[in-house]
Design a protein around this motif. Structure first.
Motif, mmCIF file in Angstrom:
data_model
loop_
_atom_site.group_PDB
_atom_site.id
_atom_site.type_symbol
_atom_site.label_atom_id
_atom_site.label_comp_id
_atom_site.label_asym_id
_atom_site.label_seq_id
_atom_site.Cartn_x
_atom_site.Cartn_y
_atom_site.Cartn_z
ATOM 1 N N GLU A 4 26.531 -7.890 39.097
ATOM 2 C CA GLU A 4 27.191 -6.732 38.697
ATOM 3 C C GLU A 4 28.834 -7.074 38.658
ATOM 4 N N ASN A 5 29.200 -8.174 39.238
ATOM 5 C CA ASN A 5 30.701 -8.682 39.236
ATOM 6 C C ASN A 5 30.663 -9.539 38.003
ATOM 7 N N PHE A 6 29.762 -10.153 37.488
ATOM 8 C CA PHE A 6 29.754 -10.994 36.249
ATOM 9 C C PHE A 6 29.861 -10.164 35.247
ATOM 10 N N GLU A 7 29.208 -8.782 34.987
ATOM 11 C CA GLU A 7 29.006 -7.902 34.159
ATOM 12 C C GLU A 7 30.518 -7.383 33.863
ATOM 13 N N LYS A 8 31.164 -7.119 35.038
ATOM 14 C CA LYS A 8 32.368 -6.620 35.131
ATOM 15 C C LYS A 8 33.579 -7.452 34.680
ATOM 16 N N LEU A 43 40.696 -11.951 40.139
ATOM 17 C CA LEU A 43 42.126 -12.848 39.478
ATOM 18 C C LEU A 43 42.272 -12.241 38.206
ATOM 19 N N LEU A 44 41.219 -11.316 37.400
ATOM 20 C CA LEU A 44 41.607 -10.801 36.058
ATOM 21 C C LEU A 44 42.592 -9.667 36.297
ATOM 22 N N SER A 45 43.107 -9.176 37.468
ATOM 23 C CA SER A 45 43.849 -8.293 37.547
ATOM 24 C C SER A 45 45.383 -8.709 37.673
ATOM 25 N N PHE A 46 45.538 -10.001 37.750
ATOM 26 C CA PHE A 46 46.880 -10.588 37.791
ATOM 27 C C PHE A 46 47.378 -10.894 36.363
ATOM 28 N N PRO A 47 48.700 -10.220 36.208
ATOM 29 C CA PRO A 47 49.261 -10.073 34.830
ATOM 30 C C PRO A 47 49.575 -11.553 34.058
ATOM 31 N N ALA A 103 33.434 -7.659 30.780
ATOM 32 C CA ALA A 103 33.963 -6.223 30.309
ATOM 33 C C ALA A 103 35.428 -6.321 30.443
ATOM 34 N N LYS A 104 35.738 -6.995 31.697
ATOM 35 C CA LYS A 104 37.300 -6.831 31.920
ATOM 36 C C LYS A 104 38.069 -7.628 30.793
ATOM 37 N N ILE A 105 37.398 -8.943 30.562
ATOM 38 C CA ILE A 105 37.862 -9.853 29.386
ATOM 39 C C ILE A 105 37.845 -9.272 28.242
ATOM 40 N N ALA A 106 36.976 -8.231 27.757
ATOM 41 C CA ALA A 106 37.045 -7.646 26.582
ATOM 42 C C ALA A 106 37.925 -6.770 26.593
ATOM 43 N N GLU A 107 38.260 -5.965 27.587
ATOM 44 C CA GLU A 107 39.171 -5.054 27.812
ATOM 45 C C GLU A 107 40.559 -5.991 27.432
ATOM 46 N N ILE A 108 40.885 -6.935 28.170
ATOM 47 C CA ILE A 108 42.010 -7.611 28.220
ATOM 48 C C ILE A 108 42.475 -8.336 26.505
ATOM 49 N N LYS A 109 41.194 -8.410 25.822
ATOM 50 C CA LYS A 109 41.561 -9.054 24.564
ATOM 51 C C LYS A 109 41.774 -8.009 23.583
ATOM 52 N N GLY A 110 41.117 -6.747 23.745
ATOM 53 C CA GLY A 110 41.760 -5.584 23.243
ATOM 54 C C GLY A 110 40.930 -5.423 22.113
ATOM 55 N N GLU A 111 41.282 -4.387 21.083
ATOM 56 C CA GLU A 111 40.470 -4.067 19.993
ATOM 57 C C GLU A 111 40.647 -5.345 19.025
ATOM 58 N N ASN A 112 39.614 -5.594 18.044
ATOM 59 C CA ASN A 112 39.750 -6.830 17.056
ATOM 60 C C ASN A 112 40.420 -8.074 17.380
ATOM 61 N N PRO A 113 39.772 -8.531 18.701
ATOM 62 C CA PRO A 113 40.724 -9.955 18.810
ATOM 63 C C PRO A 113 40.094 -11.059 18.134
#
Length: 213
Positions: A109-113, A59-63, A116-126
């Motif tokens: 493993e999927n929860f860890e991903k 779901l986290l890959s949907f824009p 990590a994916k949420i952190a990536e979407i949030k970007g730097e200095n969220p």
């Protein structure tokens, strides 16, 4: 200010089993946040009955989901219940205990991903945000191996809370011994009382990560 709350997951996030016109834990928790933080809460739900952890991660890959996540203050995740049910059925046929350990490792493993994916979407200095992951309650108290597997999975899940934004909501303890009171007629999903208990479990974790707390 409006607090943005995004809920990801499976049938527990959709509120299945709560009964007609009765909310699941998401809207109950949203109301608790509004009351505690004296602010409006806007809720977005991305969930479907039957999803396993891999599909929830997907779901986290949907824009449009990413857009919601990027602006979210609070995020809750339910998952692995369907992986568990599949494992129980497979075990009853094969009697192979590794079915559980494989499912457990895969879910974790999927929860860890997801984190990590949420952190990536949030970007730097969220801006500050909080993630709440529900552990598993045991809808099969009469199947010993299921109890053993869930306990092991839940203790492993605690390691996710090493991430600064993440806390684990303890559904396991609140349902233990109260299965008949908290589960709906299907014996798997919570009823209205069960969802209220889930909302209280996540509410108890507070909001200290959020700027308005």
């Amino acid at each position: 200010m409006v607090l943005q709350y995004t809920a990801l997951g499976d049938s527990l996030t959709t509120g299945r089993g709560a009964g007609l016109f009765s909310p699941g834990f998401v809207h109950r928790f949203g109301n608790m946040m509004e009351s505690d933080l004296k602010t409006k809460t806007a809720i977005s739900i991305f969930a479907k009955s039957g999803l396993n952890t891999e599909e929830i991660l997907g779901l986290l890959s949907f824009p449009f989901v990413q857009t919601c996540i990027k602006g979210s203050d609070m995020i809750t995740i339910t998952g692995c219940g369907n992986d568990l049910i599949d494992s129980v059925f497979a075990y009853q046929t094969t009697k192979d205990e590794t079915t559980f350990s494989r499912a457990s490792a895969h879910c974790h493993e999927n929860f860890e991903k997801m984190i990590a994916k949420i952190a990536e979407i949030k970007g730097e200095n969220p801006s500050p945000y909080a993630i709440r992951v529900f552990n598993l309650y045991n809808p099969f108290p009469s199947i010993d191996i299921a109890g053993k597997w869930i306990t092991s999975f839940n203790s492993h899940l605690e390691t996710l809370a090493a991430a600064p934004h993440v806390k684990i909501a303890d559904a396991y303890s609140i349902f233990k011994g109260k299965e008949q009171e908290y589960l709906s007629f299907d014996g798997v999903h919570p009823n209205s009382k069960g969802y209220q208990a889930m909302a209280q479990a996540v509410h108890k974790l507070g909001y200290k990560e959020l700027p308005v707390s």
